[in-house]
Design an enzyme around this catalytic site. Structure first.
Site, PDB file in Angstrom:
ATOM      1  N   LYS A  11       0.634  -0.530  -0.008  1.00  0.00           N
ATOM      2  CA  LYS A  11      -0.006   0.049   0.012  1.00  0.00           C
ATOM      3  C   LYS A  11       1.217   1.246   0.066  1.00  0.00           C
ATOM      4  O   LYS A  11       2.215   1.110   0.638  1.00  0.00           O
ATOM      5  CB  LYS A  11      -1.196   0.164   1.465  1.00  0.00           C
ATOM      6  CG  LYS A  11       0.133   0.409   2.637  1.00  0.00           C
ATOM      7  CD  LYS A  11      -0.030   1.384   2.879  1.00  0.00           C
ATOM      8  CE  LYS A  11       0.793   1.565   4.287  1.00  0.00           C
ATOM      9  NZ  LYS A  11       2.009   2.762   4.633  1.00  0.00           N
ATOM     10  N   ASP A 137      -2.053  -1.919  10.864  1.00  0.00           N
ATOM     11  CA  ASP A 137      -2.614  -1.589   9.537  1.00  0.00           C
ATOM     12  C   ASP A 137      -3.360  -2.919   8.619  1.00  0.00           C
ATOM     13  O   ASP A 137      -3.419  -3.173   7.435  1.00  0.00           O
ATOM     14  CB  ASP A 137      -0.780  -1.328   8.687  1.00  0.00           C
ATOM     15  CG  ASP A 137      -0.478   0.046   7.821  1.00  0.00           C
ATOM     16  OD1 ASP A 137      -1.136   1.159   8.423  1.00  0.00           O
ATOM     17  OD2 ASP A 137       0.936   0.412   7.765  1.00  0.00           O
TER      18      ASP A 137
END
EC number: 2.7.1.148
Length: 290
Positions: A11, A137
């Site tokens: 990401k 995350d």
């Protein structure tokens, strides 16, 4: 099902703001999270023996409880009473300690893989609740796509997929511990906060230039002061034609958005020649809906 192969997607943060600090020391954030087409390959198999076997393609990575992927498998075994074992092999393609959520994404893939392998009746929402025990995350890496992340990063609002963006991604030869960056972050009246709401509006309108102009990462003030090469890479990407460039997460990886593929390829060649970063790749944003 005895075997499963998954992509653990990296990401980037198109925007990262820190809006406060909790009493427990955790920072409250508002971030735009976006998957990109760089991924680790995670292969999982059932084992008759009640054990977790982990292998990775990088010899320096731990293969025990010090690895998030191992802890993810153990969490799933403990939570759902799984008595069989599992073999996990991870082909690492996401750079380590890069601000790209490689470890978190591996953990998320293992959780999803355990659900599939052992036919566990659990919702994605429950997996995300469990995942935050491993790291802030991990819930996004389970959900994937494009999202606004709030709280410590675990409160997610799914956003419409953005129009595909061409990306140049570069990681200098640095190790930047996230904890150290947050510990040195000073939030005061001089802090420049990115316009997260404006960024989301431009994203929803497929306005690449508006979106790029509003990208910002409040952690750059700390990471760049410690490691000026991050700014050098940002500046070089802009010089080579990026619409904008930004550090992802707490760094040190920098990405640049390009509006033209030929310009991207030329920038890739020229950035490689500078030796500013040993890891330089071209890629694009990943639409998990497709």
């Amino acid at each position: 099902m005895d075997k499963v192969v998954l992509k653990a997607l990296a990401k980037i943060n198109l925007g990262l703001d820190v809006v406060g600090k909790k009493a427990n020391g955790y920072h409250e954030v508002r971030m735009i999270m976006q998957n990109i087409n760089i991924y680790d390959k995670v292969c999982m198999k059932k084992l008759a023996e009640d054990e977790i076997k982990l292998e990775t393609s990088l010899s320096f990575l731990p293969v025990d409880d010090n690895n998030l992927a191992y802890r993810a498998a153990k969490l799933m075994k403990d939570e759902f009473g799984i008595t069989q074992g599992v073999s996990i092999k991870i082909d690492k393609r996401i750079p380590v300690s890069a601000g790209l959520a490689g470890g978190s994404s591996d953990a998320a893939a293992v959780m999803i893989g355990m659900k599939k392998l052992f036919d566990i009746d659990v919702t994605k929402e429950k997996l995300k609740e469990l995942g935050v025990r491993l790291g802030a995350d991990v819930p996004f890496c389970i959900q994937r796509g494009t999202a606004l992340a709030e709280g410590i990063g675990e409160v997610l609002t799914e956003l419409p997929p953005i129009k595909r963006c061409n990306l140049l991604v570069a990681k200098p030869k640095l190790f930047v511990p996230t904890k150290v960056i947050y510990q040195n972050l000073k939030l005061d009246e001089n802090t420049i906060h990115p316009d997260i709401d404006g960024l989301m509006e431009d994203m929803s309108n497929n306005d690449l230039y508006g979106m790029a102009s509003k990208m910002g990462n409040v952690l750059e003030s700390v990471s760049i002061s410690m490691h000026p090469i991050i700014q050098e890479i940002k500046d070089k990407m802009l010089e080579l034609g990026a619409v904008n460039s930004l550090m992802s997460g707490s760094g040190p990886t920098v990405f640049g958005i390009f509006d033209d593929e030929d310009k991207l390829e030329e920038a890739y060649k020229k950035l490689k020649e500078t030796n500013l970063a040993p890891y330089v790749v071209t890629t694009h944003t990943y639409d998990v809906k497709k």
